[in-house]
Design a protein around this motif. Structure first.
Motif, mmCIF file in Angstrom:
data_model
loop_
_atom_site.group_PDB
_atom_site.id
_atom_site.type_symbol
_atom_site.label_atom_id
_atom_site.label_comp_id
_atom_site.label_asym_id
_atom_site.label_seq_id
_atom_site.Cartn_x
_atom_site.Cartn_y
_atom_site.Cartn_z
ATOM 1 N N ARG A 302 50.275 131.833 10.036
ATOM 2 C CA ARG A 302 50.845 131.917 8.744
ATOM 3 C C ARG A 302 51.352 130.348 8.472
ATOM 4 O O ARG A 302 51.339 129.885 7.343
ATOM 5 C CB ARG A 302 51.579 132.907 8.598
ATOM 6 N N ALA A 303 52.155 129.930 9.239
ATOM 7 C CA ALA A 303 52.874 128.706 9.003
ATOM 8 C C ALA A 303 51.935 127.490 8.937
ATOM 9 O O ALA A 303 52.055 126.625 8.138
ATOM 10 C CB ALA A 303 53.831 128.337 10.170
ATOM 11 N N ASP A 304 50.764 127.628 9.603
ATOM 12 C CA ASP A 304 49.724 126.641 9.690
ATOM 13 C C ASP A 304 49.094 126.739 8.177
ATOM 14 O O ASP A 304 48.521 125.662 7.883
ATOM 15 C CB ASP A 304 48.611 127.222 10.658
ATOM 16 N N GLU A 305 48.546 128.037 7.765
ATOM 17 C CA GLU A 305 48.014 128.124 6.536
ATOM 18 C C GLU A 305 48.888 127.230 5.434
ATOM 19 O O GLU A 305 48.512 126.950 4.427
ATOM 20 C CB GLU A 305 47.818 129.485 6.051
ATOM 21 N N ALA A 306 50.120 127.548 5.551
ATOM 22 C CA ALA A 306 51.093 127.060 4.651
ATOM 23 C C ALA A 306 50.994 125.598 4.793
ATOM 24 O O ALA A 306 51.136 124.677 3.706
ATOM 25 C CB ALA A 306 52.467 127.434 4.777
ATOM 26 N N LEU A 307 51.113 124.968 6.018
ATOM 27 C CA LEU A 307 51.029 123.589 6.309
ATOM 28 C C LEU A 307 49.301 123.082 5.438
ATOM 29 O O LEU A 307 49.529 121.963 4.825
ATOM 30 C CB LEU A 307 50.872 123.387 7.434
ATOM 31 N N TYR A 308 48.663 123.688 5.697
ATOM 32 C CA TYR A 308 47.145 123.106 5.177
ATOM 33 C C TYR A 308 47.123 123.147 3.654
ATOM 34 O O TYR A 308 46.769 122.340 2.823
ATOM 35 C CB TYR A 308 45.839 124.246 5.481
ATOM 36 N N MET A 309 48.177 124.205 2.947
ATOM 37 C CA MET A 309 48.131 124.426 1.345
ATOM 38 C C MET A 309 48.863 123.158 1.129
ATOM 39 O O MET A 309 48.482 122.419 0.033
ATOM 40 C CB MET A 309 48.907 125.764 1.205
ATOM 41 N N ALA A 310 49.928 122.788 1.861
ATOM 42 C CA ALA A 310 50.708 121.745 1.221
ATOM 43 C C ALA A 310 49.828 120.480 1.599
ATOM 44 O O ALA A 310 49.991 119.451 0.403
ATOM 45 C CB ALA A 310 51.822 121.550 2.532
ATOM 46 N N LYS A 311 49.034 120.325 2.349
ATOM 47 C CA LYS A 311 47.895 119.112 2.410
ATOM 48 C C LYS A 311 47.072 119.007 1.091
ATOM 49 O O LYS A 311 46.766 118.172 0.353
ATOM 50 C CB LYS A 311 47.235 119.236 3.650
ATOM 51 N N ARG A 312 46.423 120.303 0.799
ATOM 52 C CA ARG A 312 45.754 120.369 -0.168
ATOM 53 C C ARG A 312 46.446 120.267 -1.424
ATOM 54 O O ARG A 312 45.944 119.785 -2.708
ATOM 55 C CB ARG A 312 45.001 121.902 -0.498
ATOM 56 N N GLU A 313 47.875 120.430 -1.702
ATOM 57 C CA GLU A 313 48.303 120.451 -3.105
ATOM 58 C C GLU A 313 48.922 119.272 -3.132
ATOM 59 O O GLU A 313 49.736 118.742 -4.127
ATOM 60 C CB GLU A 313 49.819 121.218 -3.020
ATOM 61 N N GLY A 314 48.656 117.947 -2.346
ATOM 62 C CA GLY A 314 48.917 116.589 -2.661
ATOM 63 C C GLY A 314 49.898 116.010 -1.435
ATOM 64 O O GLY A 314 50.026 115.081 -1.536
ATOM 65 N N ARG A 315 50.191 116.782 -0.593
ATOM 66 C CA ARG A 315 50.717 116.048 0.703
ATOM 67 C C ARG A 315 52.392 115.834 0.281
ATOM 68 O O ARG A 315 52.729 115.962 -0.784
ATOM 69 C CB ARG A 315 50.436 114.967 1.449
ATOM 70 N N ASN A 316 53.217 115.561 1.268
ATOM 71 C CA ASN A 316 54.651 115.035 0.977
ATOM 72 C C ASN A 316 55.444 116.464 0.407
ATOM 73 O O ASN A 316 56.149 115.956 -0.740
ATOM 74 C CB ASN A 316 54.961 113.726 0.377
#
Length: 334
Positions: A302-316
């Motif tokens: 679940r934490a990994d999925e949130a991380l990947y979403m942060a990447k997809r949403e533009g990073r940083n």
């Protein structure tokens, strides 16, 4: 498959790829698939990192066993010294008993002199035995102290990432399991941060592994400075980090994550040799809160999925599990 991906024919690499093809370890499969998706080469460094993360315990265990054997030998030597001293003490006790018996018989003056000289000789021998015992015990004490330091050092090395000084993946797994058990028992909160350096592969390709290592150290130091108490900061693998936050609610963990993100983003990467500013380092962070009774794999995922979403949403940026609801989980292509 090794030949197809240019993996050097090395015994450790055969161990890695045999386990991968046999699908023995989901985390290893995920790590290798990540390298494949990123188009990264399986260099000696990459292969060594994979081996250390998933199979590197054997060398440490052998070293621990060796030190343990040396400690056993040192203790056995001490026991031998004590046994010798006890034999000397027993002989001295028998000599005293004999001397006392002779005195009770009222010996002649000449015989009394011989008895006194005899007991003095026995006393000198006992003093020498005690002196040797003291010297040997002092030497053994020093050896055991050195062995204990070696053992402590090996334990630190077995649970510490050599480059960053943070907990390694092995210690992360242990710490997460212990934190979850404690949370279950106390019904206390537990949160997890999964952190990834944005565009790290491009930075490595452009500026080289040495500067890439400096970036990893910078990020690790910033993460470590941002946690406290029972928190555990770990290098999860490659350019990915993790932070275990016992007793921390999701909203508090989000604040910790954003502090780490802002602190890293505020720094510039400088080539000290040329004084050239190489740019800014940013992080994408996923945050999850433990749900009582769930598997640790589901928690980390679940934490990994949130991380990947942060990447997809533009990073940083920081994304928590609450923002995952209602969205479809997708694989992230770096």
């Amino acid at each position: 498959m090794m030949d197809r991906h240019g993996v050097p024919a090395h015994p450790n690499n055969f161990i890695i790829w045999y386990a991968f093809v046999a699908d023995r370890d989901p985390e290893l499969t995920k790590a290798i698939n990540g390298v494949l998706r990123a188009g990264q080469k399986f260099s000696d460094d990459v292969c060594a990192d994979l081996y250390e993360r998933f199979f590197g315990t054997s060398q440490h265990e052998a070293e621990l066993r060796a030190v343990g054997q040396r400690i056993e030998n040192a203790v056995a030597q001490v026991l031998a010294y004590l046994s010798t001293a006890n034999q000397g003490a027993a002989q001295y006790g028998e000599a005293l008993v004999s001397f006392s018996g002779e005195l009770n018989r009222d010996p002649a003056p000449n015989d009394l002199g011989d008895l006194i000289r005899g007991i003095l000789d026995e006393t000198k021998s006992m003093i020498e035995v005690n002196r040797q015992l003291e010297e040997r015990l002092e030497n053994s004490s020093g050896e055991i102290a050195r062995l204990r330091e070696d053992l402590d050092q090996l334990k630190r090395e077995a649970t510490t990432d050599a480059l960053t000084g943070l907990a390694n993946r092995k210690l992360f797994d242990v710490a997460l399991r212990e934190a979850a058990l404690e949370g279950e028992e106390d019904r206390s909160f537990l949160s997890l941060l999964m952190i990834d350096i944005d565009f790290f592969k491009q930075f490595n390709d452009s500026h080289g592994h040495m500067l890439g290592d400096q970036v990893l150290k910078l990020v690790a130091r910033t993460i470590q400075d941002s946690v406290k108490g029972k928190d555990t900061a770990a290098r999860y693998g490659g350019e990915e980090f993790a932070v275990i936050l016992p007793g921390t609610r999701l909203i508090e963990a989000i604040a910790v994550a954003d502090t780490i993100r802002r602190n890293v983003a505020s720094r510039k990467v400088l080539n000290r040799r040329t004084n050239q500013v190489l740019g800014q380092v940013t992080l994408s962070i996923g945050v999850a809160e433990y749900e009582f009774g769930e598997s640790l794999g589901a928690f980390v995922h679940r934490a990994d999925e949130a991380l990947y979403m942060a990447k997809r949403e533009g990073r940083n940026r920081v994304i928590s599990q609450t923002e995952l609801r209602g969205t479809q989980a997708l694989d992230f292509e770096p």
